[in-house]
Design a protein around this motif. Structure first.
Motif, PDB file in Angstrom:
ATOM      1  N   ALA A 134       5.257   3.664  16.592  1.00 38.09           N
ATOM      2  CA  ALA A 134       6.198   4.221  17.561  1.00 38.09           C
ATOM      3  C   ALA A 134       6.887   5.472  17.019  1.00 38.09           C
ATOM      4  CB  ALA A 134       7.228   3.159  17.940  1.00 38.09           C
ATOM      5  N   LEU A 135       7.219   5.463  15.726  1.00 34.65           N
ATOM      6  CA  LEU A 135       7.886   6.630  15.155  1.00 34.65           C
ATOM      7  C   LEU A 135       6.961   7.847  15.146  1.00 34.65           C
ATOM      8  CD1 LEU A 135      10.278   6.571  12.158  1.00 34.65           C
ATOM      9  CD2 LEU A 135       8.546   8.331  12.246  1.00 34.65           C
ATOM     10  N   LEU A 136       5.694   7.653  14.785  1.00 36.89           N
ATOM     11  CA  LEU A 136       4.745   8.772  14.763  1.00 36.89           C
ATOM     12  C   LEU A 136       4.449   9.287  16.169  1.00 36.89           C
ATOM     13  CD1 LEU A 136       2.238   7.500  12.036  1.00 36.89           C
ATOM     14  CD2 LEU A 136       3.836   9.399  11.822  1.00 36.89           C
ATOM     15  N   SER A 137       4.349   8.387  17.141  1.00 37.40           N
ATOM     16  CA  SER A 137       4.075   8.821  18.505  1.00 37.40           C
ATOM     17  C   SER A 137       5.256   9.558  19.110  1.00 37.40           C
ATOM     18  CB  SER A 137       3.719   7.602  19.373  1.00 37.40           C
ATOM     19  OG  SER A 137       2.623   6.903  18.828  1.00 37.40           O
ATOM     20  N   GLU A 157      -4.702   9.568  18.319  1.00 38.57           N
ATOM     21  CA  GLU A 157      -4.615   8.140  17.997  1.00 38.57           C
ATOM     22  C   GLU A 157      -5.210   7.845  16.622  1.00 38.57           C
ATOM     23  OE1 GLU A 157      -6.381   5.851  21.045  1.00 38.57           O
ATOM     24  OE2 GLU A 157      -4.868   6.349  22.568  1.00 38.57           O
ATOM     25  N   ASN A 158      -6.263   8.547  16.268  1.00 41.43           N
ATOM     26  CA  ASN A 158      -6.867   8.340  14.944  1.00 41.43           C
ATOM     27  C   ASN A 158      -5.906   8.773  13.840  1.00 41.43           C
ATOM     28  OD1 ASN A 158      -8.768   7.723  13.004  1.00 41.43           O
ATOM     29  ND2 ASN A 158      -9.784   9.705  13.144  1.00 41.43           N
ATOM     30  N   ASP A 159      -5.202   9.917  14.036  1.00 40.07           N
ATOM     31  CA  ASP A 159      -4.233  10.370  13.029  1.00 40.07           C
ATOM     32  C   ASP A 159      -3.092   9.374  12.893  1.00 40.07           C
ATOM     33  OD1 ASP A 159      -5.756  12.625  12.682  1.00 40.07           O
ATOM     34  OD2 ASP A 159      -4.608  13.841  14.099  1.00 40.07           O
ATOM     35  N   ILE A 160      -2.600   8.842  14.023  1.00 41.36           N
ATOM     36  CA  ILE A 160      -1.509   7.872  13.961  1.00 41.36           C
ATOM     37  C   ILE A 160      -1.957   6.601  13.259  1.00 41.36           C
ATOM     38  CG2 ILE A 160       0.000   6.431  15.384  1.00 41.36           C
ATOM     39  CD1 ILE A 160       0.088   8.679  17.422  1.00 41.36           C
ATOM     40  N   ARG A 161      -3.200   6.191  13.499  1.00 42.67           N
ATOM     41  CA  ARG A 161      -3.709   4.984  12.848  1.00 42.67           C
ATOM     42  C   ARG A 161      -3.816   5.176  11.333  1.00 42.67           C
ATOM     43  NH1 ARG A 161      -8.116   4.969  15.244  1.00 42.67           N
ATOM     44  NH2 ARG A 161      -7.311   4.144  17.199  1.00 42.67           N
ATOM     45  N   GLN A 162      -4.138   6.386  10.875  1.00 44.12           N
ATOM     46  CA  GLN A 162      -4.250   6.633   9.429  1.00 44.12           C
ATOM     47  C   GLN A 162      -2.894   6.803   8.758  1.00 44.12           C
ATOM     48  OE1 GLN A 162      -6.806  10.002   8.890  1.00 44.12           O
ATOM     49  NE2 GLN A 162      -8.656   8.957   9.630  1.00 44.12           N
ATOM     50  N   ALA A 181       0.082   5.492   9.873  1.00 43.28           N
ATOM     51  CA  ALA A 181       1.013   4.387  10.095  1.00 43.28           C
ATOM     52  C   ALA A 181       1.293   3.590   8.818  1.00 43.28           C
ATOM     53  CB  ALA A 181       0.484   3.479  11.212  1.00 43.28           C
ATOM     54  N   PRO A 182       0.309   3.262   7.951  1.00 46.84           N
ATOM     55  CA  PRO A 182       0.656   2.531   6.717  1.00 46.84           C
ATOM     56  C   PRO A 182       1.623   3.298   5.811  1.00 46.84           C
ATOM     57  CG  PRO A 182      -1.695   2.372   7.144  1.00 46.84           C
ATOM     58  CD  PRO A 182      -1.158   3.375   8.111  1.00 46.84           C
ATOM     59  N   ALA A 183       1.506   4.633   5.761  1.00 45.09           N
ATOM     60  CA  ALA A 183       2.425   5.394   4.915  1.00 45.09           C
ATOM     61  C   ALA A 183       3.848   5.323   5.462  1.00 45.09           C
ATOM     62  CB  ALA A 183       1.964   6.849   4.837  1.00 45.09           C
ATOM     63  N   VAL A 184       4.021   5.432   6.784  1.00 48.77           N
ATOM     64  CA  VAL A 184       5.363   5.286   7.375  1.00 48.77           C
ATOM     65  C   VAL A 184       5.876   3.875   7.164  1.00 48.77           C
ATOM     66  CG1 VAL A 184       6.676   5.474   9.509  1.00 48.77           C
ATOM     67  CG2 VAL A 184       4.851   7.101   9.042  1.00 48.77           C
ATOM     68  N   ALA A 185       4.991   2.876   7.245  1.00 41.19           N
ATOM     69  CA  ALA A 185       5.412   1.496   6.983  1.00 41.19           C
ATOM     70  C   ALA A 185       5.910   1.332   5.551  1.00 41.19           C
ATOM     71  CB  ALA A 185       4.254   0.536   7.262  1.00 41.19           C
ATOM     72  N   ALA A 186       5.293   2.068   4.593  1.00 40.78           N
ATOM     73  CA  ALA A 186       5.780   2.003   3.210  1.00 40.78           C
ATOM     74  C   ALA A 186       7.182   2.575   3.101  1.00 40.78           C
ATOM     75  CB  ALA A 186       4.816   2.748   2.292  1.00 40.78           C
ATOM     76  N   TRP A 187       7.483   3.638   3.858  1.00 37.15           N
ATOM     77  CA  TRP A 187       8.848   4.180   3.875  1.00 37.15           C
ATOM     78  C   TRP A 187       9.824   3.157   4.472  1.00 37.15           C
ATOM     79  CZ3 TRP A 187      10.699   9.629   3.566  1.00 37.15           C
ATOM     80  CH2 TRP A 187       9.793  10.454   2.897  1.00 37.15           C
ATOM     81  N   LEU A 222       1.890  16.137   7.688  1.00 35.22           N
ATOM     82  CA  LEU A 222       2.590  14.852   7.620  1.00 35.22           C
ATOM     83  C   LEU A 222       2.064  13.990   6.480  1.00 35.22           C
ATOM     84  CD1 LEU A 222       2.875  13.941  11.405  1.00 35.22           C
ATOM     85  CD2 LEU A 222       4.502  15.144   9.958  1.00 35.22           C
ATOM     86  N   LYS A 223       0.763  14.044   6.229  1.00 35.35           N
ATOM     87  CA  LYS A 223       0.200  13.290   5.113  1.00 35.35           C
ATOM     88  C   LYS A 223       0.770  13.786   3.795  1.00 35.35           C
ATOM     89  CE  LYS A 223      -4.192  12.219   2.841  1.00 35.35           C
ATOM     90  NZ  LYS A 223      -5.664  12.422   2.860  1.00 35.35           N
ATOM     91  N   HIS A 224       0.910  15.089   3.640  1.00 36.66           N
ATOM     92  CA  HIS A 224       1.470  15.640   2.401  1.00 36.66           C
ATOM     93  C   HIS A 224       2.925  15.227   2.227  1.00 36.66           C
ATOM     94  CE1 HIS A 224       2.327  18.515  -0.789  1.00 36.66           C
ATOM     95  NE2 HIS A 224       3.358  18.946  -0.070  1.00 36.66           N
ATOM     96  N   ARG A 225       3.708  15.327   3.290  1.00 36.18           N
ATOM     97  CA  ARG A 225       5.124  14.988   3.155  1.00 36.18           C
ATOM     98  C   ARG A 225       5.341  13.498   2.939  1.00 36.18           C
ATOM     99  NH1 ARG A 225       8.611  18.812   7.363  1.00 36.18           N
ATOM    100  NH2 ARG A 225       7.990  20.816   6.445  1.00 36.18           N
ATOM    101  N   LEU A 226       4.574  12.663   3.619  1.00 39.75           N
ATOM    102  CA  LEU A 226       4.724  11.224   3.414  1.00 39.75           C
ATOM    103  C   LEU A 226       4.326  10.800   2.012  1.00 39.75           C
ATOM    104  CD1 LEU A 226       3.335   9.881   6.818  1.00 39.75           C
ATOM    105  CD2 LEU A 226       5.711   9.802   6.035  1.00 39.75           C
ATOM    106  N   THR A 227       3.422  11.544   1.381  1.00 41.30           N
ATOM    107  CA  THR A 227       2.963  11.178   0.034  1.00 41.30           C
ATOM    108  C   THR A 227       3.889  11.728  -1.041  1.00 41.30           C
ATOM    109  OG1 THR A 227       0.699  11.206   0.857  1.00 41.30           O
ATOM    110  CG2 THR A 227       0.997  11.263  -1.527  1.00 41.30           C
TER     111      THR A 227
END
Length: 351
Positions: A228-231, A244-249, A251-257, A286-291
């Motif tokens: 929901a946060l990514l969407s 949808e594919n980007d959100i699916r990839q 989502a685990p990183a946002v869940a770790a946050w 977003l992948k770079h910032r989440l990591t």
């Protein structure tokens, strides 16, 4: 309304090929046809020269041959003062672009001749004198043999009159031989050394990018909140439109946050703040910032408690039973002097 608008510049920007950079200078290159001077990047981007020296070198290079470029002549032509121009000329002279030599004229006068070289590093390379190819040797044209004198009988015979009604047929001329095209001369050797790259090719292996952070346990509640946060990011930043594919990839990183007790507003601000313009790859950003910006877990109550100071054992004071002197000892008794006195007393009595 009274601010002038440069529509020509705006139109030129729209005609540039490819995407424009988000920061830095944007070049609009229009080829020169007249009144231009070629300046090398070794001078324009010289790290050891000041901006005044580079600008003065460009101005000197654009002047015609024979122009006075002394300190006073340059100060009269340009707005810089004599001290600033003299310092810039010294910089150019130290780096080889300028040379001032004293020359004796035939009339006895002594003058200072200034020489400017637009590429001083080329003077240090070995120069090879180009040798011209020898011209091909051609044989002299063959001379026709001298005509033989006519025989006396042929000279005495009368010539037959030409018939007026009969035209004499002329023999067709043989076609002239085709001229052979001259062979192209061999290319002359270059007068400078071959170009040698000064920057070695990259040999170090490129490190792989770090993996996306993963939660310890991806529960259904964490996955639903991260999705929901990514969407919802496109409501706060129109550039962050994810598939949808980007959100699916991601989502685990946002869940770790979220698992590390990070507030959703904090995550949203981290992902949408100071976005580059234009943003071509939202998912990669977003992948770079989440990591890279993953916060550490919150410390517990025990971790925030002040550490207990180590207790230091202090030996108490005791009163000597013999001399009433205070001394430190774990148990009551005599001090060191009294113990020594009691030890020496029996020894002397025995002697």
């Amino acid at each position: 309304m009274d601010t002038p608008q440069n529509t020509a510049l705006t139109r030129a920007l729209t005609e540039l090929p490819g995407p424009l950079p988000a920061r830095g200078v944007i070049h609009i290159v229009i080829p020169h046809t007249d009144r231009f001077t070629v300046v090398g990047n070794h001078l324009a981007q010289h790290a050891g020269l000041s901006t005044v020296a580079v600008g003065l070198a460009v101005r000197i290079q654009s002047l015609p041959q024979g122009t006075e470029i002394g300190i006073k002549a340059l100060a009269a032509r340009f707005p810089e003062g004599e001290k600033l121009i003299a310092a810039a000329l010294r910089e150019l002279e130290a780096h080889g672009y300028l040379r001032r030599a004293v020359t004796n004229l035939p009339n006895g006068r002594i003058v200072t001749r200034t020489v400017f070289c637009n590429q001083p590093t080329a003077l240090l390379r070995p120069r090879v004198v180009a040798q011209r190819p020898a011209p091909p040797q051609t044989s002299p044209p063959a001379q026709d043999p001298a005509p033989e004198p006519p025989a006396p009988e042929a000279a005495a015979a009368p010539q037959a009159p030409a018939l007026p009604d009969v035209q004499q047929e002329q023999e067709p001329e043989a076609p002239a031989p085709l001229e052979q095209e001259p062979e192209a001369p061999a290319p002359a050797p270059q007068d400078h050394a071959p170009f040698v790259a000064r920057v070695p090719p990259p040999t170090a292996p490129r490190q792989p990018p770090p993996p996306l952070p993963q939660p310890r346990e991806l529960t259904a509640e964490l996955d639903r909140a991260a999705t929901a946060l990514l969407s919802d990011l496109r409501r706060h930043a129109r550039q962050l439109v994810l598939s949808e594919n980007d959100i699916r990839q991601l989502a685990p990183a946002v869940a770790a946050w979220l698992e590390r007790d990070t507030h959703p507003d904090t995550i949203r601000h981290t992902l949408t703040n100071d976005l580059p313009q234009p943003l071509r790859h939202p998912a990669k950003l977003l992948k770079h910032r989440l990591t890279v910006l993953l916060p550490p877990p919150l410390p517990g109550a025990d971790d925030l408690a002040a550490p207990a100071r180590p207790r230091i054992a202090v030996t108490p004071f005791q009163t000597c039973d013999g001399c009433e002197r205070a001394f430190r000892a774990p148990t009551p008794g005599h001090c060191r002097d009294c113990r020594n006195a009691h030890a020496h007393g029996p020894a002397q009595a025995a002697a």
